[in-house]
Scaffold this motif. Structure first.
Motif, PDB file in Angstrom:
ATOM      1  N   LEU A   1      -6.827 -15.961  16.451  1.00  0.00           N
ATOM      2  CA  LEU A   1      -5.863 -15.362  15.524  1.00  0.00           C
ATOM      3  C   LEU A   1      -6.330 -15.455  14.074  1.00  0.00           C
ATOM      4  N   MET A   2      -6.997 -16.543  13.712  1.00  0.00           N
ATOM      5  CA  MET A   2      -7.419 -16.730  12.318  1.00  0.00           C
ATOM      6  C   MET A   2      -8.328 -15.610  11.812  1.00  0.00           C
ATOM      7  N   PRO A   3      -9.417 -15.253  12.500  1.00  0.00           N
ATOM      8  CA  PRO A   3     -10.239 -14.143  12.003  1.00  0.00           C
ATOM      9  C   PRO A   3      -9.511 -12.808  12.035  1.00  0.00           C
ATOM     10  N   PHE A   4      -8.563 -12.653  12.959  1.00  0.00           N
ATOM     11  CA  PHE A   4      -7.781 -11.408  12.997  1.00  0.00           C
ATOM     12  C   PHE A   4      -6.892 -11.302  11.764  1.00  0.00           C
ATOM     13  N   PHE A   5      -6.241 -12.412  11.399  1.00  0.00           N
ATOM     14  CA  PHE A   5      -5.420 -12.409  10.187  1.00  0.00           C
ATOM     15  C   PHE A   5      -6.286 -12.197   8.949  1.00  0.00           C
ATOM     16  N   ALA A   6      -7.494 -12.759   8.962  1.00  0.00           N
ATOM     17  CA  ALA A   6      -8.421 -12.541   7.847  1.00  0.00           C
ATOM     18  C   ALA A   6      -8.754 -11.056   7.713  1.00  0.00           C
ATOM     19  N   TYR A   7      -8.857 -10.357   8.830  1.00  0.00           N
ATOM     20  CA  TYR A   7      -9.134  -8.922   8.770  1.00  0.00           C
ATOM     21  C   TYR A   7      -7.945  -8.153   8.183  1.00  0.00           C
ATOM     22  N   LEU A   8      -6.724  -8.605   8.480  1.00  0.00           N
ATOM     23  CA  LEU A   8      -5.549  -8.000   7.851  1.00  0.00           C
ATOM     24  C   LEU A   8      -5.607  -8.179   6.335  1.00  0.00           C
ATOM     25  N   LEU A   9      -5.993  -9.369   5.897  1.00  0.00           N
ATOM     26  CA  LEU A   9      -6.142  -9.606   4.460  1.00  0.00           C
ATOM     27  C   LEU A   9      -7.222  -8.699   3.871  1.00  0.00           C
ATOM     28  N   TYR A  10      -8.290  -8.536   4.608  1.00  0.00           N
ATOM     29  CA  TYR A  10      -9.378  -7.668   4.163  1.00  0.00           C
ATOM     30  C   TYR A  10      -8.876  -6.239   3.948  1.00  0.00           C
TER      31      TYR A  10
ATOM     32  N   GLN B   1      -2.860 -11.303  -8.316  1.00  0.00           N
ATOM     33  CA  GLN B   1      -1.998 -10.166  -8.610  1.00  0.00           C
ATOM     34  C   GLN B   1      -0.661 -10.666  -9.152  1.00  0.00           C
ATOM     35  N   SER B   2       0.136  -9.751  -9.686  1.00  0.00           N
ATOM     36  CA  SER B   2       1.424 -10.128 -10.260  1.00  0.00           C
ATOM     37  C   SER B   2       2.384 -10.580  -9.161  1.00  0.00           C
ATOM     38  N   TYR B   3       3.487 -11.188  -9.569  1.00  0.00           N
ATOM     39  CA  TYR B   3       4.479 -11.647  -8.598  1.00  0.00           C
ATOM     40  C   TYR B   3       5.036 -10.476  -7.794  1.00  0.00           C
ATOM     41  N   GLY B   4       5.289  -9.366  -8.470  1.00  0.00           N
ATOM     42  CA  GLY B   4       5.817  -8.193  -7.781  1.00  0.00           C
ATOM     43  C   GLY B   4       4.828  -7.625  -6.773  1.00  0.00           C
ATOM     44  N   GLN B   5       3.571  -7.487  -7.176  1.00  0.00           N
ATOM     45  CA  GLN B   5       2.550  -6.971  -6.263  1.00  0.00           C
ATOM     46  C   GLN B   5       2.340  -7.913  -5.078  1.00  0.00           C
ATOM     47  N   THR B   6       2.365  -9.215  -5.350  1.00  0.00           N
ATOM     48  CA  THR B   6       2.191 -10.195  -4.281  1.00  0.00           C
ATOM     49  C   THR B   6       3.339 -10.116  -3.279  1.00  0.00           C
ATOM     50  N   LEU B   7       4.568  -9.939  -3.794  1.00  0.00           N
ATOM     51  CA  LEU B   7       5.725  -9.830  -2.914  1.00  0.00           C
ATOM     52  C   LEU B   7       5.645  -8.569  -2.052  1.00  0.00           C
ATOM     53  N   LEU B   8       5.191  -7.473  -2.644  1.00  0.00           N
ATOM     54  CA  LEU B   8       5.044  -6.226  -1.889  1.00  0.00           C
ATOM     55  C   LEU B   8       3.991  -6.350  -0.787  1.00  0.00           C
ATOM     56  N   LYS B   9       2.997  -7.189  -1.005  1.00  0.00           N
ATOM     57  CA  LYS B   9       1.989  -7.436   0.030  1.00  0.00           C
ATOM     58  C   LYS B   9       2.522  -8.419   1.068  1.00  0.00           C
ATOM     59  N   LEU B  10       3.309  -9.388   0.603  1.00  0.00           N
ATOM     60  CA  LEU B  10       3.795 -10.442   1.486  1.00  0.00           C
ATOM     61  C   LEU B  10       4.674  -9.897   2.612  1.00  0.00           C
ATOM     62  N   ILE B  11       5.570  -8.963   2.285  1.00  0.00           N
ATOM     63  CA  ILE B  11       6.548  -8.479   3.276  1.00  0.00           C
ATOM     64  C   ILE B  11       5.866  -7.816   4.477  1.00  0.00           C
ATOM     65  N   PRO B  12       5.059  -6.773   4.279  1.00  0.00           N
ATOM     66  CA  PRO B  12       4.410  -6.170   5.463  1.00  0.00           C
ATOM     67  C   PRO B  12       3.386  -7.092   6.115  1.00  0.00           C
ATOM     68  N   LEU B  13       2.723  -7.916   5.313  1.00  0.00           N
ATOM     69  CA  LEU B  13       1.728  -8.830   5.866  1.00  0.00           C
ATOM     70  C   LEU B  13       2.392  -9.853   6.793  1.00  0.00           C
ATOM     71  N   SER B  14       3.550 -10.379   6.382  1.00  0.00           N
ATOM     72  CA  SER B  14       4.276 -11.343   7.209  1.00  0.00           C
ATOM     73  C   SER B  14       4.778 -10.690   8.498  1.00  0.00           C
ATOM     74  N   PHE B  15       5.266  -9.449   8.365  1.00  0.00           N
ATOM     75  CA  PHE B  15       5.752  -8.735   9.550  1.00  0.00           C
ATOM     76  C   PHE B  15       4.619  -8.508  10.552  1.00  0.00           C
ATOM     77  N   LEU B  16       3.486  -8.041  10.062  1.00  0.00           N
ATOM     78  CA  LEU B  16       2.346  -7.795  10.947  1.00  0.00           C
ATOM     79  C   LEU B  16       1.825  -9.089  11.563  1.00  0.00           C
ATOM     80  N   TYR B  17       1.853 -10.161  10.779  1.00  0.00           N
ATOM     81  CA  TYR B  17       1.403 -11.450  11.303  1.00  0.00           C
ATOM     82  C   TYR B  17       2.316 -11.920  12.441  1.00  0.00           C
ATOM     83  N   CYS B  18       3.633 -11.831  12.234  1.00  0.00           N
ATOM     84  CA  CYS B  18       4.579 -12.255  13.272  1.00  0.00           C
ATOM     85  C   CYS B  18       4.437 -11.395  14.522  1.00  0.00           C
ATOM     86  N   LEU B  19       4.261 -10.084  14.327  1.00  0.00           N
ATOM     87  CA  LEU B  19       4.072  -9.182  15.461  1.00  0.00           C
ATOM     88  C   LEU B  19       2.795  -9.533  16.218  1.00  0.00           C
ATOM     89  N   THR B  20       1.722  -9.764  15.467  1.00  0.00           N
ATOM     90  CA  THR B  20       0.444 -10.131  16.086  1.00  0.00           C
ATOM     91  C   THR B  20       0.552 -11.458  16.824  1.00  0.00           C
TER      92      THR B  20
END
Length: 310
Positions: A201-210, A275-294
């Motif tokens: 899972l770790m390298p897969f999540f790293a690819y999502l970050l990429y 990145q700014s707090y707003g940009q980070t939050l916008l990345k956090l929401i879909p990233l967390s959803f995809l992580y939980c789904l994965t």
């Protein structure tokens, strides 16, 4: 190398392994690589050396743990800019913490009262008496029977299997029921496969970050280090929460653990990707959803593999 400089060496003039003639500066044999240090000394000297090395290692370890727990993303940032000697390597840290994590997880599943009701649920079935709920022998008598909830669940599952008509689905469900009755052996197999799953899972999540931070043109290894530190933190928090639940029965920290993980991920992303707090939050929401789904898909896949291998 810093540790070699501090070490008070008892040097040979000639390598006992290959016969190479040492110079004064040789801490290791240039020919075979063996350390130029005489260990044939009284035990007290070896104990002193061990303590010196342990204290030095502990200094590095505690600094690493402090930053990991209280400075989200800082270890990853220091690794990416090349400041690595003062900290435990990410992968080594993950391996050690994951071993402790799965050990504590195994203890929690064995602990009485964790996830089970200690009161025996009894069901009276007229005309049936079962001496052992786990055996297949059923004695028909005129006396009412006492059947534990475990035996009742097994009987219900077996009856449900007989009602399944599709052969493929029936085979799969039969394996699942058989695996659920496997006890300690099945649990250990599932834990072993889960540890391997987390490693994937770790390298897969790293690819999502990429993908999410593609415009920053970072190397994949930078995202991988972030993923390793993040999952190491997750394991540490779960270890702490599980240990507290074992000590204080009835303590439920699952909600707090999830919130803490999200908060940590937010500030780690902010620290590393700048990145700014707003940009980070916008990345956090879909990233967390995809992580939980994965994670859910990987867990189901792990269960399926464990059942098929049983």
């Amino acid at each position: 190398m810093q540790r070699d400089v501090r070490k008070n060496r008892r040097k040979f003039t000639q390598c006992p392994n290959c016969g190479y003639s040492f110079e004064e500066v040789n801490n290791y044999c240039p020919n075979c690589g063996q350390e130029n240090h005489d260990l044939n000394v009284p035990v007290k000297h070896l104990i002193v050396e061990f303590l010196e090395g342990t204290i030095h290692y502990d200094t590095k370890t505690w600094r690493t743990i402090k930053y990991l727990l209280f400075r989200p993303g800082l270890l990853t940032e220091k690794f990416n800019i090349g400041q690595r000697a003062a900290y435990v390597p990410p992968f080594r840290l993950y391996v050690f913490v994951s071993i402790v994590f799965f050990f504590v997880l195994a203890l929690s599943t064995n602990a009485p009262g964790v996830g089970t009701d200690q009161k025996e649920v009894q069901v009276t079935v007229p005309g049936v008496h079962i001496e052992d709920p786990l055996t297949d022998s059923v004695l028909y008598t005129s006396e009412p029977a006492v059947v534990t909830s475990e035996a009742q669940a097994i009987a219900v599952s077996d009856s449900a299997l007989q009602a399944i008509e599709d052969p493929t689905f029936k085979t799969a469900m039969t394996r699942l029921v058989s695996f659920s009755k496997g006890g300690e052996q099945a649990k250990q197999k599932l834990l072993k496969n889960t540890s391997f799953m987390m490693f994937i899972l770790m390298p897969f999540f790293a690819y999502l970050l990429y993908l999410f931070y593609y415009k920053q043109r970072r190397n994949y290894v930078e995202h991988l280090m972030f993923s390793i530190h993040l999952h190491t933190f997750f394991f540490v928090i779960i270890i702490i929460a599980t240990s507290l639940a074992l000590v204080f029965s009835g303590l439920d920290l699952e909600g707090w653990v999830v919130v803490l993980m999200l908060v940590y991920l937010f500030f780690a992303l902010k620290q590393v990707y700048k990145q700014s707090y707003g940009q980070t939050l916008l990345k956090l929401i879909p990233l967390s959803f995809l992580y939980c789904l994965t994670l859910a898909i990987f867990l189901l896949g792990t269960l399926a593999v464990s059942v098929m291998m049983s």
